[in-house]
Design a protein around this motif. Structure first.
Motif, PDB file in Angstrom:
ATOM      1  N   LEU A  90       0.841  -1.204   0.000  1.00 35.68           N
ATOM      2  CA  LEU A  90       0.000   0.000   0.000  1.00 35.68           C
ATOM      3  C   LEU A  90       0.872   1.249   0.000  1.00 35.68           C
ATOM      4  O   LEU A  90       0.598   2.220  -0.698  1.00 35.68           O
ATOM      5  CB  LEU A  90      -0.914  -0.019   1.221  1.00 35.68           C
ATOM      6  N   GLU A 105       2.363   1.801  -3.367  1.00 43.16           N
ATOM      7  CA  GLU A 105       1.372   2.340  -4.300  1.00 43.16           C
ATOM      8  C   GLU A 105       1.092   3.804  -4.014  1.00 43.16           C
ATOM      9  O   GLU A 105       0.949   4.615  -4.931  1.00 43.16           O
ATOM     10  CB  GLU A 105       0.083   1.522  -4.206  1.00 43.16           C
ATOM     11  N   LEU A 106       1.024   4.131  -2.713  1.00 42.80           N
ATOM     12  CA  LEU A 106       0.768   5.523  -2.347  1.00 42.80           C
ATOM     13  C   LEU A 106       1.875   6.420  -2.908  1.00 42.80           C
ATOM     14  O   LEU A 106       1.608   7.481  -3.481  1.00 42.80           O
ATOM     15  CB  LEU A 106       0.707   5.633  -0.826  1.00 42.80           C
ATOM     16  N   VAL A 150       1.535   6.636  -6.729  1.00 46.36           N
ATOM     17  CA  VAL A 150       0.427   7.512  -7.132  1.00 46.36           C
ATOM     18  C   VAL A 150       0.818   8.969  -6.923  1.00 46.36           C
ATOM     19  O   VAL A 150       0.530   9.829  -7.762  1.00 46.36           O
ATOM     20  CB  VAL A 150      -0.842   7.143  -6.344  1.00 46.36           C
ATOM     21  N   ALA A 203       2.839   9.982  -9.817  1.00 47.30           N
ATOM     22  CA  ALA A 203       2.011  10.277 -10.994  1.00 47.30           C
ATOM     23  C   ALA A 203       1.352  11.641 -10.844  1.00 47.30           C
ATOM     24  O   ALA A 203       1.248  12.404 -11.809  1.00 47.30           O
ATOM     25  CB  ALA A 203       0.953   9.193 -11.176  1.00 47.30           C
ATOM     26  N   LEU A 209       2.012  -1.189 -10.634  1.00 53.21           N
ATOM     27  CA  LEU A 209       1.935   0.229 -10.997  1.00 53.21           C
ATOM     28  C   LEU A 209       3.273   0.800 -11.427  1.00 53.21           C
ATOM     29  O   LEU A 209       3.332   1.866 -12.016  1.00 53.21           O
ATOM     30  CB  LEU A 209       1.448   1.044  -9.791  1.00 53.21           C
TER      31      LEU A 209
END
Lengths: 217, 302
Positions: A3, A6-7, A10, A13, A124
């Motif tokens: 997690l 991914e955080l 993101v 991005a 990702l």
């Protein structure tokens, strides 16, 4: 753990998208610095339980160079060239944000066609790397000021670096260090070049450099 | 089951104007003033309902119909929105599209009423309102599409019932992004500060306030009340996303109500700490909301 990775990805991005839509150079440079620091954190998070010493050195190098030294150099160039904001880019901010957003599904699609060497990583990673490359390209082709183009170059390099850790993993340290050095030299040279361009021509709009002449017409 | 949904709807009808009072109190607190009384909107509504209305001779029946249609649309919309971890009063497949279009109908009639007065000033406000909502509406649908994708349902009540704490743990980043997108839409649609300043009545920058300048008496009361209910509807979409609790009981009702109050305070803090954006930058903000929603869809896609 996943997690957190991914955080971080993101957020990376989101910094890409922010760079395509911001007009104040000061904020742009800050966002690019934040992206550099995020990049270091992503590397730590990916290798987290057992991180090797030379990886740690690389991460420290990334954070110091991209989070502190590059912003400092760019702020200096900005002050010397006396530019504050990107005015009238070739592609308007709204449109570049739209294109930047559309680049994300494109990156997803591209990464689904690529066989990954380390499929254990989060899915990702490669899309975000490709998105950074695309966003960097967009910045380079769509902006007038030399500083924003340098930022685009930096973002693109960040993407290539992410791609590197996704594909090769730990063995890429040497390559990464070499790229880091290249980028450092690049930004350094551009910092000086921007100053000289500005002193000679009173502006750093690169599109007007194509009409160089020996005498004023 | 129906009883508690009806209770929640009645609660919304009763308490929606309170949220605006809390927003104003928060702003006053940050400015160091005493501010407008908490219940001022209730007093205003009471006063306006006891007055007569004045109509300009250039206006037609459209001008008189628009506040009534607006209030009716938003009342129907209110029955579609789930609240307090409970299903809404009405729910069927595809009601999210009806909700978006009910809000669209309300806006359409406000714009028509504004154009009907023949005032160039109101025409300008109408043009801006339409321009911004043309960007806000797709963003809202995209943001709801993310929840559709998560839940596999196209009815608001079942969509929100599918949001669980486990889902937040699994795909937290995407959910945060959707919440941010809905917050931006909530601020835009309710004419709050980064987009429109609800305090300025006679500035060239205003959008929503200028369109209702010619209304008086009960018509103005309807418009003010409909705006408060719209704030409640979009607020409950956001609070429902952030508070994934379900099941009956007083606890959930109180928790949701505290969530709404908290959202009102957050709105007040945003208004107190930010300046209104330049008009040219507003479309960019809305595209940003759409971009966030697309990002969330892509994140959910893998």
């Amino acid at each position: 753990m996943n997690l957190w990775i991914e955080l971080l990805l993101v957020s990376l991005a989101l910094t890409n998208l922010a760079l395509t839509s911001l007009c104040r150079l000061e904020t742009c440079i800050r966002v690019a610095a934040a992206q550099g620091i995020l990049l270091g954190l992503v590397t730590v998070a990916l290798h987290s339980p057992a991180i090797s010493l030379h990886m740690l050195v690389l991460v420290l190098g990334i954070i110091v160079l991209k989070g502190l030294v590059f912003p400092w150099l760019l702020f200096r160039a900005m002050r010397q060239a006396r530019v504050r904001r990107e005015v009238e880019p070739f592609v308007s901010f709204t449109w570049s944000l739209l294109i930047g957003t559309l680049a994300l599904p494109t990156a997803m699609w591209l990464s689904s066609r690529l066989p990954a060497a380390h499929p254990s990583h989060t899915p990702l990673l490669i899309p975000v790397a490709l998105h950074a490359i695309l966003a960097g390209l967009l910045l380079i082709v769509s902006r007038r000021k030399a500083i924003t183009q340098v930022l685009g170059y930096l973002v693109m390099e960040n993407g290539i670096y992410l791609f590197g850790i996704a594909l090769v993993g730990e063995e890429s340290v040497l390559v990464d260090l070499a790229t880091l050095l290249d980028v450092f030299v690049g930004v350094f040279v551009m910092g000086i070049a921007i100053f000289h361009i500005n002193r000679t021509f009173d502006h750093i709009d690169t599109d007007r450099l194509s009409a160089l002449k020996d005498w004023p017409s | 089951m129906y009883a508690i949904s009806m209770f929640h709807t009645a609660l919304a009808l009763l308490l929606a104007p309170l949220l605006l009072g809390i927003i104003n109190q928060t702003k006053a607190f940050f400015a160091g003033r005493d501010g407008i009384p908490l219940l001022q909107l209730y007093y205003d509504l009471w006063k306006l309902l006891h007055k007569g209305a004045v109509y300009s001779r250039t206006t037609s029946w459209i001008f008189r119909a628009s506040p009534v249609v607006g209030l009716a649309a938003v009342l129907v919309g209110l029955t579609l929105v789930p609240w307090g971890g409970q299903a809404a009063l009405l729910s069927f497949e595809g009601d999210l599209i009806l909700l978006v279009y009910l809000l669209g109908t309300m806006r359409f009639f406000t714009v028509l009423g504004a154009l009907d007065t023949g005032s160039s000033f109101e025409g300008m406000g109408a043009s801006r309102e339409v321009q911004f909502s043309a960007l806000a509406e797709p963003a809202l649908l995209l943001a709801l599409a993310v929840i559709v994708q998560v839940s596999g349902s196209i009815s608001l009540s079942t969509m929100y019932a599918a949001l669980t704490p486990a889902l937040w743990l699994e795909s937290g980043p995407a959910m945060i992004i959707v919440a941010a997108a809905i917050l931006l839409i909530y601020l835009t649609e309710n004419a709050r500060i980064p987009v429109d300043d609800p305090n300025t009545h006679l500035e060239l920058t205003m959008i929503h306030e200028v369109m209702v300048l010619d209304y008086s008496g009960p018509d103005l009361a309807f418009i003010l009340y409909a705006a408060a209910l719209k704030l409640w509807i979009l607020g409950s979409l956001l609070v429902g996303l952030l508070l994934p609790v379900h099941g009956q009981g007083w606890f959930n009702t109180i928790l949701f109500f505290v969530g709404m109050l908290f959202l009102a305070v957050v709105t007040g803090v945003i208004e107190a700490s930010m300046a209104r954006l330049r008009l040219q930058r507003v479309p960019q903000l809305l595209v940003c909301a759409g971009a966030l929603a697309v990002l969330a869809i892509v994140l959910m896609q893998r």
